[in-house]
Design a protein around this motif. Structure first.
Motif, PDB file in Angstrom:
ATOM      1  N   ILE A  34       3.421   8.109  -2.947  1.00  0.00           N
ATOM      2  CA  ILE A  34       2.323   7.512  -2.181  1.00  0.00           C
ATOM      3  C   ILE A  34       2.912   7.003  -0.879  1.00  0.00           C
ATOM      4  O   ILE A  34       3.930   6.301  -0.881  1.00  0.00           O
ATOM      5  CB  ILE A  34       1.660   6.359  -2.953  1.00  0.00           C
ATOM      6  N   ALA A  35       2.286   7.381   0.196  1.00  0.00           N
ATOM      7  CA  ALA A  35       2.800   6.996   1.512  1.00  0.00           C
ATOM      8  C   ALA A  35       1.677   6.372   2.328  1.00  0.00           C
ATOM      9  O   ALA A  35       0.489   6.579   2.024  1.00  0.00           O
ATOM     10  CB  ALA A  35       3.342   8.234   2.225  1.00  0.00           C
ATOM     11  N   VAL A  39      -5.119   8.033   0.782  1.00  0.00           N
ATOM     12  CA  VAL A  39      -6.322   7.322   0.328  1.00  0.00           C
ATOM     13  C   VAL A  39      -6.296   7.279  -1.199  1.00  0.00           C
ATOM     14  O   VAL A  39      -6.055   8.302  -1.848  1.00  0.00           O
ATOM     15  CB  VAL A  39      -7.604   8.024   0.841  1.00  0.00           C
ATOM     16  N   LEU A  40      -6.513   6.091  -1.740  1.00  0.00           N
ATOM     17  CA  LEU A  40      -6.441   5.907  -3.188  1.00  0.00           C
ATOM     18  C   LEU A  40      -7.767   5.405  -3.752  1.00  0.00           C
ATOM     19  O   LEU A  40      -8.501   4.673  -3.078  1.00  0.00           O
ATOM     20  CB  LEU A  40      -5.359   4.873  -3.548  1.00  0.00           C
ATOM     21  N   VAL A  41      -8.022   5.827  -4.984  1.00  0.00           N
ATOM     22  CA  VAL A  41      -9.089   5.222  -5.783  1.00  0.00           C
ATOM     23  C   VAL A  41      -8.379   4.294  -6.767  1.00  0.00           C
ATOM     24  O   VAL A  41      -7.423   4.708  -7.425  1.00  0.00           O
ATOM     25  CB  VAL A  41      -9.900   6.293  -6.539  1.00  0.00           C
ATOM     26  N   PHE A  42      -8.776   3.032  -6.806  1.00  0.00           N
ATOM     27  CA  PHE A  42      -8.046   2.065  -7.621  1.00  0.00           C
ATOM     28  C   PHE A  42      -8.975   0.963  -8.115  1.00  0.00           C
ATOM     29  O   PHE A  42     -10.116   0.857  -7.654  1.00  0.00           O
ATOM     30  CB  PHE A  42      -6.893   1.453  -6.808  1.00  0.00           C
ATOM     31  N   ARG A  43      -8.441   0.175  -9.030  1.00  0.00           N
ATOM     32  CA  ARG A  43      -9.234  -0.952  -9.537  1.00  0.00           C
ATOM     33  C   ARG A  43      -8.891  -2.208  -8.757  1.00  0.00           C
ATOM     34  O   ARG A  43      -7.729  -2.518  -8.530  1.00  0.00           O
ATOM     35  CB  ARG A  43      -8.968  -1.173 -11.028  1.00  0.00           C
ATOM     36  N   SER A  44      -9.927  -2.947  -8.368  1.00  0.00           N
ATOM     37  CA  SER A  44      -9.726  -4.206  -7.645  1.00  0.00           C
ATOM     38  C   SER A  44      -8.952  -5.189  -8.512  1.00  0.00           C
ATOM     39  O   SER A  44      -9.275  -5.373  -9.690  1.00  0.00           O
ATOM     40  CB  SER A  44     -11.087  -4.803  -7.286  1.00  0.00           C
ATOM     41  N   PRO A  45      -7.927  -5.830  -7.923  1.00  0.00           N
ATOM     42  CA  PRO A  45      -7.196  -6.842  -8.704  1.00  0.00           C
ATOM     43  C   PRO A  45      -8.032  -8.091  -8.970  1.00  0.00           C
ATOM     44  O   PRO A  45      -7.666  -8.918  -9.789  1.00  0.00           O
ATOM     45  CB  PRO A  45      -5.994  -7.170  -7.805  1.00  0.00           C
ATOM     46  N   VAL A  46      -9.168  -8.201  -8.298  1.00  0.00           N
ATOM     47  CA  VAL A  46     -10.002  -9.398  -8.467  1.00  0.00           C
ATOM     48  C   VAL A  46     -10.909  -9.255  -9.694  1.00  0.00           C
ATOM     49  O   VAL A  46     -10.927 -10.103 -10.574  1.00  0.00           O
ATOM     50  CB  VAL A  46     -10.849  -9.663  -7.206  1.00  0.00           C
ATOM     51  N   ARG A  56      -2.029   1.112   3.815  1.00  0.00           N
ATOM     52  CA  ARG A  56      -1.498   0.793   5.152  1.00  0.00           C
ATOM     53  C   ARG A  56       0.024   0.692   5.098  1.00  0.00           C
ATOM     54  O   ARG A  56       0.699   1.208   5.961  1.00  0.00           O
ATOM     55  CB  ARG A  56      -2.074  -0.520   5.688  1.00  0.00           C
ATOM     56  N   ASN A  57       0.536   0.002   4.086  1.00  0.00           N
ATOM     57  CA  ASN A  57       1.994  -0.015   3.919  1.00  0.00           C
ATOM     58  C   ASN A  57       2.380  -0.342   2.482  1.00  0.00           C
ATOM     59  O   ASN A  57       1.530  -0.734   1.674  1.00  0.00           O
ATOM     60  CB  ASN A  57       2.672  -0.952   4.924  1.00  0.00           C
ATOM     61  N   LEU A  58       3.659  -0.159   2.194  1.00  0.00           N
ATOM     62  CA  LEU A  58       4.200  -0.406   0.862  1.00  0.00           C
ATOM     63  C   LEU A  58       5.082  -1.640   0.922  1.00  0.00           C
ATOM     64  O   LEU A  58       5.833  -1.815   1.887  1.00  0.00           O
ATOM     65  CB  LEU A  58       5.041   0.789   0.391  1.00  0.00           C
ATOM     66  N   GLU A  59       4.967  -2.476  -0.080  1.00  0.00           N
ATOM     67  CA  GLU A  59       5.814  -3.670  -0.129  1.00  0.00           C
ATOM     68  C   GLU A  59       6.613  -3.620  -1.425  1.00  0.00           C
ATOM     69  O   GLU A  59       6.044  -3.668  -2.512  1.00  0.00           O
ATOM     70  CB  GLU A  59       4.944  -4.933  -0.068  1.00  0.00           C
ATOM     71  N   THR A  60       7.945  -3.506  -1.287  1.00  0.00           N
ATOM     72  CA  THR A  60       8.798  -3.419  -2.477  1.00  0.00           C
ATOM     73  C   THR A  60       9.510  -4.747  -2.711  1.00  0.00           C
ATOM     74  O   THR A  60      10.064  -5.334  -1.785  1.00  0.00           O
ATOM     75  CB  THR A  60       9.837  -2.291  -2.302  1.00  0.00           C
ATOM     76  N   SER A  61       9.441  -5.212  -3.958  1.00  0.00           N
ATOM     77  CA  SER A  61      10.127  -6.453  -4.320  1.00  0.00           C
ATOM     78  C   SER A  61      10.664  -6.298  -5.745  1.00  0.00           C
ATOM     79  O   SER A  61      10.645  -5.197  -6.314  1.00  0.00           O
ATOM     80  CB  SER A  61       9.151  -7.630  -4.245  1.00  0.00           C
ATOM     81  N   GLY A  62      11.134  -7.411  -6.334  1.00  0.00           N
ATOM     82  CA  GLY A  62      11.642  -7.377  -7.708  1.00  0.00           C
ATOM     83  C   GLY A  62      10.591  -6.957  -8.695  1.00  0.00           C
ATOM     84  O   GLY A  62      10.902  -6.446  -9.780  1.00  0.00           O
ATOM     85  N   GLU A  63       9.319  -7.152  -8.361  1.00  0.00           N
ATOM     86  CA  GLU A  63       8.224  -6.787  -9.265  1.00  0.00           C
ATOM     87  C   GLU A  63       7.814  -5.325  -9.106  1.00  0.00           C
ATOM     88  O   GLU A  63       6.845  -4.882  -9.724  1.00  0.00           O
ATOM     89  CB  GLU A  63       7.002  -7.686  -9.003  1.00  0.00           C
ATOM     90  N   GLY A  64       8.525  -4.582  -8.252  1.00  0.00           N
ATOM     91  CA  GLY A  64       8.190  -3.173  -8.014  1.00  0.00           C
ATOM     92  C   GLY A  64       7.460  -3.004  -6.695  1.00  0.00           C
ATOM     93  O   GLY A  64       7.351  -3.947  -5.905  1.00  0.00           O
ATOM     94  N   THR A  65       6.931  -1.802  -6.491  1.00  0.00           N
ATOM     95  CA  THR A  65       6.252  -1.503  -5.235  1.00  0.00           C
ATOM     96  C   THR A  65       4.776  -1.883  -5.329  1.00  0.00           C
ATOM     97  O   THR A  65       4.123  -1.599  -6.339  1.00  0.00           O
ATOM     98  CB  THR A  65       6.379  -0.005  -4.903  1.00  0.00           C
ATOM     99  N   THR A  85      -2.209  -7.371  -2.221  1.00  0.00           N
ATOM    100  CA  THR A  85      -1.710  -6.022  -2.489  1.00  0.00           C
ATOM    101  C   THR A  85      -2.081  -5.603  -3.922  1.00  0.00           C
ATOM    102  O   THR A  85      -2.437  -6.446  -4.744  1.00  0.00           O
ATOM    103  CB  THR A  85      -0.165  -5.985  -2.353  1.00  0.00           C
ATOM    104  N   ILE A  86      -1.984  -4.301  -4.178  1.00  0.00           N
ATOM    105  CA  ILE A  86      -2.288  -3.813  -5.539  1.00  0.00           C
ATOM    106  C   ILE A  86      -1.037  -3.210  -6.169  1.00  0.00           C
ATOM    107  O   ILE A  86      -0.154  -2.705  -5.471  1.00  0.00           O
ATOM    108  CB  ILE A  86      -3.440  -2.788  -5.545  1.00  0.00           C
ATOM    109  N   ALA A  87      -0.969  -3.255  -7.495  1.00  0.00           N
ATOM    110  CA  ALA A  87       0.164  -2.668  -8.218  1.00  0.00           C
ATOM    111  C   ALA A  87      -0.137  -1.207  -8.545  1.00  0.00           C
ATOM    112  O   ALA A  87      -1.299  -0.776  -8.539  1.00  0.00           O
ATOM    113  CB  ALA A  87       0.408  -3.448  -9.504  1.00  0.00           C
ATOM    114  N   LYS A  88       0.923  -0.432  -8.844  1.00  0.00           N
ATOM    115  CA  LYS A  88       0.754   0.995  -9.144  1.00  0.00           C
ATOM    116  C   LYS A  88      -0.173   1.208 -10.351  1.00  0.00           C
ATOM    117  O   LYS A  88      -0.928   2.175 -10.410  1.00  0.00           O
ATOM    118  CB  LYS A  88       2.126   1.626  -9.410  1.00  0.00           C
ATOM    119  N   LYS A  89      -0.104   0.276 -11.316  1.00  0.00           N
ATOM    120  CA  LYS A  89      -0.923   0.439 -12.524  1.00  0.00           C
ATOM    121  C   LYS A  89      -2.423   0.363 -12.217  1.00  0.00           C
ATOM    122  O   LYS A  89      -3.256   0.784 -13.017  1.00  0.00           O
ATOM    123  CB  LYS A  89      -0.543  -0.606 -13.576  1.00  0.00           C
ATOM    124  N   SER A  90      -2.773  -0.192 -11.043  1.00  0.00           N
ATOM    125  CA  SER A  90      -4.189  -0.294 -10.669  1.00  0.00           C
ATOM    126  C   SER A  90      -4.740   1.010 -10.099  1.00  0.00           C
ATOM    127  O   SER A  90      -5.946   1.165  -9.931  1.00  0.00           O
ATOM    128  CB  SER A  90      -4.394  -1.396  -9.603  1.00  0.00           C
TER     129      SER A  90
END
Lengths: 107, 172
Positions: A34-35, A39-46, A56-65, A85-90
């Motif tokens: 994913i770059a 365009v992604l279809v995903f579930r809202s974290p809310v 728009r961009n990727l944010e990588t941390s200890g919790e993953g991308t 931000t959303i997690a990959k599982k979403s």
């Protein structure tokens, strides 16, 4: 039922002109990466609602991308600027095709 | 990603089977401030005080009764409006501004919002000063969390006007 391809009907115009209200988005779970710009279809974290937005961009941390999602029509979009931000599982799928509804040409 | 009317027609034939993906239309202006919620909660307290202070009419004086009903109706209307406005303002900040990481840092946030909804509703149902003060107190807690998220220090001080109750002010 699990399927490799998921079709969703789009409600709203935050992705206009790329995709408009009433269009169909064909997305797939089979993607290698994913770059920004995808365009992604995903579930809202809310609340778990299914949304469609662009990465728009990727944010990588200890919790993953995590993925920062925005609508193309930013003045009409509720996106990562409001829900974070959303997690990959979403992610439900990466959009591979937009089937547009036929619309009357403007006069 | 060209328009493909044949495919669109085929997909449209099975439309009932698809879920909807929302491309929400909203205006995230980025302007959030709990000030209006605080003023509304203060107004609810003030209206209950005014309702208790309206002179009781003498039964033999229809003109006094009319004045009483009139003034009471106005106070109730303002109380109703501001209790609802308070709930609305908090809902917008909670729904549009608050993110999961904020809740993680302030685990009591959801309960505070829940209490605001409950005490806001009770303040509409009854002329209950205790409920109005609880509403104000919860809104103050909500405001302190909001400003902490924003990195702004706050202080508590009594409003320099009626009902002279304690409110959270940002120290800008």
């Amino acid at each position: 039922m699990w399927t490799p391809v998921k079709v969703v009907k789009i409600s709203g115009n935050s992705m206009a002109p790329y995709a408009k209200d009433g269009d169909y988005a064909v997305s797939t779970k089979f993607f290698f990466s994913i770059a920004p710009g995808d365009v992604l279809v995903f579930r809202s974290p809310v609340d778990g609602t299914i949304l469609i937005k662009r990465v728009r961009n990727l944010e990588t941390s200890g919790e993953g991308t995590k993925f920062f999602m925005e609508g193309d029509n930013r003045m009409r979009s509720t996106d990562s600027n409001t829900f974070g931000t959303i997690a990959k599982k979403s992610i439900i799928g990466k959009v591979i095709f937009i089937a547009r509804q036929k619309r009357a040409e403007p006069a | 990603m060209k328009e493909n009317n044949t495919l669109t027609r085929l997909l449209g034939a099975m439309e009932d089977k698809y879920e909807t993906a929302y491309a929400h239309c909203d205006y995230p202006c980025g302007i959030y401030d709990p000030h209006l919620a605080q003023l509304s909660a203060l107004t609810v307290v003030r209206m209950v005080d005014l309702m208790n202070a309206i002179p009781k009419p003498k039964p033999e004086n229809p003109s006094e009764l009319l004045d009483y009903v009139h003034d009471m109706a106005r106070a109730v209307e303002v109380k109703e409006k501001h209790a609802e406005l308070c709930k609305h303002e908090v809902r917008v900040i909670w729904g549009d501004f608050i993110k999961p990481e904020h809740v993680k840092a302030h685990p009591d946030l959801h309960e505070i919002v829940f209490n605001i909804m409950k005490f806001g509703g009770k303040s509409k149902q009854e002329p209950d000063r205790d409920a109005a003060m609880k509403l104000l107190n919860e809104v103050n807690k909500f405001s302190e969390i909001f400003w902490e998220i924003k990195g702004v220090k706050t202080k508590r001080a009594k409003s320099p006007y009626d009902p002279h109750e304690e409110v959270v002010y940002p120290q800008l």
